[in-house]
Design an enzyme around this catalytic site. Structure first.
Site, PDB file in Angstrom:
ATOM      1  N   HIS A 110      46.685  34.887  37.699  1.00  0.00           N
ATOM      2  CA  HIS A 110      45.712  34.940  38.789  1.00  0.00           C
ATOM      3  C   HIS A 110      46.474  35.110  40.110  1.00  0.00           C
ATOM      4  O   HIS A 110      47.487  34.428  40.324  1.00  0.00           O
ATOM      5  CB  HIS A 110      44.889  33.644  38.808  1.00  0.00           C
ATOM      6  CG  HIS A 110      43.857  33.633  39.886  1.00  0.00           C
ATOM      7  ND1 HIS A 110      42.674  34.336  39.775  1.00  0.00           N
ATOM      8  CD2 HIS A 110      43.822  33.026  41.098  1.00  0.00           C
ATOM      9  CE1 HIS A 110      41.965  34.159  40.881  1.00  0.00           C
ATOM     10  NE2 HIS A 110      42.630  33.369  41.700  1.00  0.00           N
TER      11      HIS A 110
ATOM     12  N   GLY B  70      46.328  47.727  34.162  1.00  0.00           N
ATOM     13  CA  GLY B  70      47.347  47.291  33.208  1.00  0.00           C
ATOM     14  C   GLY B  70      48.763  47.211  33.735  1.00  0.00           C
ATOM     15  O   GLY B  70      49.721  47.322  32.962  1.00  0.00           O
TER      16      GLY B  70
ATOM     17  N   MET C 250      38.524  41.212  32.708  1.00  0.00           N
ATOM     18  CA  MET C 250      37.451  40.816  33.630  1.00  0.00           C
ATOM     19  C   MET C 250      36.203  40.334  32.891  1.00  0.00           C
ATOM     20  O   MET C 250      35.095  40.768  33.177  1.00  0.00           O
ATOM     21  CB  MET C 250      37.106  42.015  34.533  1.00  0.00           C
ATOM     22  CG  MET C 250      38.281  42.555  35.318  1.00  0.00           C
ATOM     23  SD  MET C 250      39.049  41.315  36.373  1.00  0.00           S
ATOM     24  CE  MET C 250      37.838  41.221  37.669  1.00  0.00           C
TER      25      MET C 250
ATOM     26  N   ASP D  86      39.867  30.012  35.923  1.00  0.00           N
ATOM     27  CA  ASP D  86      41.040  29.843  36.799  1.00  0.00           C
ATOM     28  C   ASP D  86      41.407  28.377  37.030  1.00  0.00           C
ATOM     29  O   ASP D  86      41.943  28.021  38.088  1.00  0.00           O
ATOM     30  CB  ASP D  86      40.807  30.530  38.165  1.00  0.00           C
ATOM     31  CG  ASP D  86      40.566  32.028  38.027  1.00  0.00           C
ATOM     32  OD1 ASP D  86      41.114  32.631  37.088  1.00  0.00           O
ATOM     33  OD2 ASP D  86      39.831  32.595  38.851  1.00  0.00           O
TER      34      ASP D  86
ATOM     35  N   GLU E 171      53.852  38.955  40.489  1.00  0.00           N
ATOM     36  CA  GLU E 171      53.145  38.787  39.212  1.00  0.00           C
ATOM     37  C   GLU E 171      53.961  39.403  38.082  1.00  0.00           C
ATOM     38  O   GLU E 171      54.058  38.847  36.987  1.00  0.00           O
ATOM     39  CB  GLU E 171      51.761  39.459  39.262  1.00  0.00           C
ATOM     40  CG  GLU E 171      50.774  38.801  40.204  1.00  0.00           C
ATOM     41  CD  GLU E 171      49.392  39.446  40.138  1.00  0.00           C
ATOM     42  OE1 GLU E 171      48.937  39.809  39.039  1.00  0.00           O
ATOM     43  OE2 GLU E 171      48.754  39.579  41.201  1.00  0.00           O
TER      44      GLU E 171
ATOM     45  N   GLU F 216      36.869  26.375  32.117  1.00  0.00           N
ATOM     46  CA  GLU F 216      36.502  26.585  33.519  1.00  0.00           C
ATOM     47  C   GLU F 216      37.383  27.690  34.102  1.00  0.00           C
ATOM     48  O   GLU F 216      38.622  27.637  33.965  1.00  0.00           O
ATOM     49  CB  GLU F 216      36.717  25.275  34.296  1.00  0.00           C
ATOM     50  CG  GLU F 216      36.051  25.280  35.657  1.00  0.00           C
ATOM     51  CD  GLU F 216      36.443  24.037  36.463  1.00  0.00           C
ATOM     52  OE1 GLU F 216      36.504  24.144  37.689  1.00  0.00           O
ATOM     53  OE2 GLU F 216      36.724  22.991  35.845  1.00  0.00           O
TER      54      GLU F 216
HETATM   55  C1  GRF Z   1      46.123  41.180  38.798  1.00  0.00           C
HETATM   56  O1  GRF Z   1      46.169  40.989  40.183  1.00  0.00           O
HETATM   57  C2  GRF Z   1      45.925  39.872  38.085  1.00  0.00           C
HETATM   58  O2  GRF Z   1      46.505  38.788  38.733  1.00  0.00           O
HETATM   59  C3  GRF Z   1      44.422  39.720  38.105  1.00  0.00           C
HETATM   60  O3  GRF Z   1      43.926  41.022  37.907  1.00  0.00           O
HETATM   61  C4  GRF Z   1      44.890  41.974  38.365  1.00  0.00           C
HETATM   62  C5  GRF Z   1      45.172  42.884  37.216  1.00  0.00           C
HETATM   63  O4  GRF Z   1      46.004  43.948  37.569  1.00  0.00           O
HETATM   64  N1  GRF Z   1      43.988  38.779  37.103  1.00  0.00           N
HETATM   65  P1  GRF Z   1      46.662  44.847  36.427  1.00  0.00           P
HETATM   66  O5  GRF Z   1      45.519  45.412  35.602  1.00  0.00           O
HETATM   67  O6  GRF Z   1      47.554  43.974  35.615  1.00  0.00           O
HETATM   68  O7  GRF Z   1      47.395  45.914  37.154  1.00  0.00           O
END
Ligand code: GRF
Length: 220
Positions: A115, A14, A96, A151, A180, A149
């Site tokens: 992503h 998170g 996930m 990503d 990110e 689809e």
């Molecule tokens: C991140 O690298 C995000 O891009 C990918 O999953 C990871 C999640 O990390 N989809 P977090 O749980 O936000 O720390």
């Protein structure tokens, strides 16, 4: 102006959720995080939400059957939870699970994902190792609208970072993660404020100021 109500879906650590919670604490941020839902009861991100005083929910995918029926039942429960909470936008942040086409269609133009690659390159899992093995010199991250689809949905914003000599998957992941944490709040703000939206042709439209907020470059 009323803030856009956002639900964040997580499965684990998170850290991106945390960046959204932190950004949303600013009075002028156009969105508020009103719900965090995890498909795993043990997800560390749930505690981050509680600390921020945000409502949490767990929809444990293991309680639903396997196969198509189980997947549809899980997505129906998730959809109801989101709608009952009045969510207007959904952010996937390390969530996930593949979502069914029906669920995705129901949130078309209102669901974002982050992503850790410059899409459309390196979709899927284990991207940091694959990028290093491919010898790419520029890596990064992408925020996009979710389509059925994986990503592959229309891109809202990207940030670029260098791949440095001696990088391993962990060092590269850490460098990308830092970006990110800036990119996701920036893109959420653009979508929540209406400066970025999914156009009819499946392309994201941005004005000039929004385009610069959605395109981050990070020299070595
Ligand atoms: C991140 O690298 C995000 O891009 C990918 O999953 C990871 C999640 O990390 N989809 P977090 O749980 O936000 O720390």
């Amino acid at each position: 102006m009323a803030k856009t109500k956002v639900a964040v879906l997580i499965s684990g650590r998170g850290s991106n959720l945390q960046s959204l919670l932190d950004a949303a604490a600013a009075p002028d941020f156009p969105a508020e995080i009103t719900l965090v839902v995890s498909n795993r009861p043990e997800a560390a991100g749930l505690e981050r939400a509680r600390k921020a005083g945000v409502a949490t929910g767990v929809i444990d995918h293991r309680q639903y059957g396997k196969g198509e029926e189980g997947r549809a039942a899980f997505d129906a429960a998730l959809d109801k939870t989101l709608r009952d909470a009045g969510a207007e936008l959904v952010c996937l942040a390390g969530f996930m699970r593949l979502l069914t086409p029906g669920f995705v269609e129901g949130w078309r133009g209102r669901m974002l994902n982050i992503h850790p690659s410059l899409l459309p390159s390196f979709k899927g899992l284990d991207v940091h190792r694959r990028m290093i093995e491919a010898g790419v010199k520029i890596a990064g991250c992408t925020v996009h609208f979710v389509s059925s689809e994986m990503d592959a949905g229309p891109i809202v914003g990207q940030a670029a970072v260098p791949v440095l000599p001696g990088d391993n998957p962990d060092t590269l992941a850490a460098r990308i993660l830092t970006e990110e944490h800036k990119l996701y709040p920036a893109c959420l703000a653009l979508v929540a404020s209406g400066e970025a939206s999914l156009g009819a042709g499946g392309v994201v439209t941005l004005d000039k100021a929004a385009a610069s907020a959605a395109s981050l470059r990070n020299p070595a």
